[in-house]
Motif scaffolding. Structure first.
Motif, PDB file in Angstrom:
ATOM      1  N   LYS A 235       0.803  -1.225   0.073  1.00  0.00           N
ATOM      2  CA  LYS A 235      -0.180  -0.013  -0.080  1.00  0.00           C
ATOM      3  C   LYS A 235       0.998   1.079   0.031  1.00  0.00           C
ATOM      4  O   LYS A 235       1.901   1.238   0.534  1.00  0.00           O
ATOM      5  N   SER A 236       0.391   2.268  -0.958  1.00  0.00           N
ATOM      6  CA  SER A 236       1.266   3.464  -0.867  1.00  0.00           C
ATOM      7  C   SER A 236       0.869   4.248   0.598  1.00  0.00           C
ATOM      8  O   SER A 236       0.042   3.908   1.236  1.00  0.00           O
ATOM      9  N   ASP A 237       1.571   5.061   0.742  1.00  0.00           N
ATOM     10  CA  ASP A 237       1.515   6.122   1.901  1.00  0.00           C
ATOM     11  C   ASP A 237       0.130   6.801   1.946  1.00  0.00           C
ATOM     12  O   ASP A 237      -0.341   6.569   2.932  1.00  0.00           O
TER      13      ASP A 237
ATOM     14  N   GLU B 274      -2.440   5.569   0.450  1.00  0.00           N
ATOM     15  CA  GLU B 274      -3.625   4.473   0.657  1.00  0.00           C
ATOM     16  C   GLU B 274      -3.761   4.262   2.338  1.00  0.00           C
ATOM     17  O   GLU B 274      -4.754   4.004   2.600  1.00  0.00           O
TER      18      GLU B 274
ATOM     19  N   THR C 149      12.957   6.584   2.475  1.00  0.00           N
ATOM     20  CA  THR C 149      11.642   6.515   1.829  1.00  0.00           C
ATOM     21  C   THR C 149      10.636   7.206   2.903  1.00  0.00           C
ATOM     22  O   THR C 149       9.360   7.122   2.827  1.00  0.00           O
TER      23      THR C 149
ATOM     24  N   ALA D 156       7.853   9.211   0.567  1.00  0.00           N
ATOM     25  CA  ALA D 156       6.751   8.502   0.024  1.00  0.00           C
ATOM     26  C   ALA D 156       7.234   7.337  -0.499  1.00  0.00           C
ATOM     27  O   ALA D 156       8.273   7.077  -0.697  1.00  0.00           O
ATOM     28  N   SER D 157       6.380   6.280   0.040  1.00  0.00           N
ATOM     29  CA  SER D 157       6.815   4.969  -0.494  1.00  0.00           C
ATOM     30  C   SER D 157       5.605   3.886  -0.519  1.00  0.00           C
ATOM     31  O   SER D 157       4.593   4.342  -0.080  1.00  0.00           O
ATOM     32  N   THR D 158       6.013   2.708  -0.726  1.00  0.00           N
ATOM     33  CA  THR D 158       4.815   1.716  -0.783  1.00  0.00           C
ATOM     34  C   THR D 158       5.253   0.706   0.132  1.00  0.00           C
ATOM     35  O   THR D 158       6.331   0.097   0.187  1.00  0.00           O
TER      36      THR D 158
END
Length: 134
Positions: free
Chosen positions: A8-10, A12, A128, A131-133
């Motif tokens: 999930k992305s940040d 999300e 990260t 932003a990250s997943t």
């Protein structure tokens, strides 16, 4: 046999994870709510606090305060974390104090804060934090 779920992305996580609710149900005992609290809940809290300028070492120190003084004591501090993060963490701690009113509950809150600090540190080390997943 295990299957990996897509990350999930940040964004999300921030949109779909309700940290106060996870604290309310995850601190009451073991099981899926506790797993969610220490999983997506810890990552979402780390993202939130990082975006508000908190440092991992501050969150780790707060865990020590909770362990020694209790969740209610930490929630009542003027500034449990520096800056903007103070309001957020105070709200989380106040909610947690209502469902974790004893030493075992305080220990669970402290362990969760340590997990949040560890995620923050890992994100910083990996570069990260922005932003990250996951």
């Amino acid at each position: 046999m295990s299957t990996l779920r897509p990350g999930k992305s940040d964004s999300e996580l921030l949109e779909t994870t309700d940290v106060p609710t996870l604290l309310r149900y995850g601190l009451r005992g073991n099981g899926p709510h506790r797993t969610a609290l220490f999983g997506d809940g810890a990552v979402t809290a780390a993202i939130t606090l990082d975006r508000q300028g908190a440092l991992p070492r501050s969150v780790s120190f707060l865990a020590k305060v909770v362990r020694s003084g209790g969740t209610r004591y930490a929630a009542d501090l003027d500034e449990p974390l520096p800056g903007e993060a103070a309001q957020t963490i105070r709200a989380w701690l106040t909610g947690a104090a209502g469902v974790a009113p004893d030493v075992a509950g305080d220990d669970a809150v402290a362990c969760w804060l340590e997990a949040v600090a560890a995620v923050m540190e890992l994100r910083h080390e990996a570069g990260t934090a922005a932003a990250s997943t996951w």
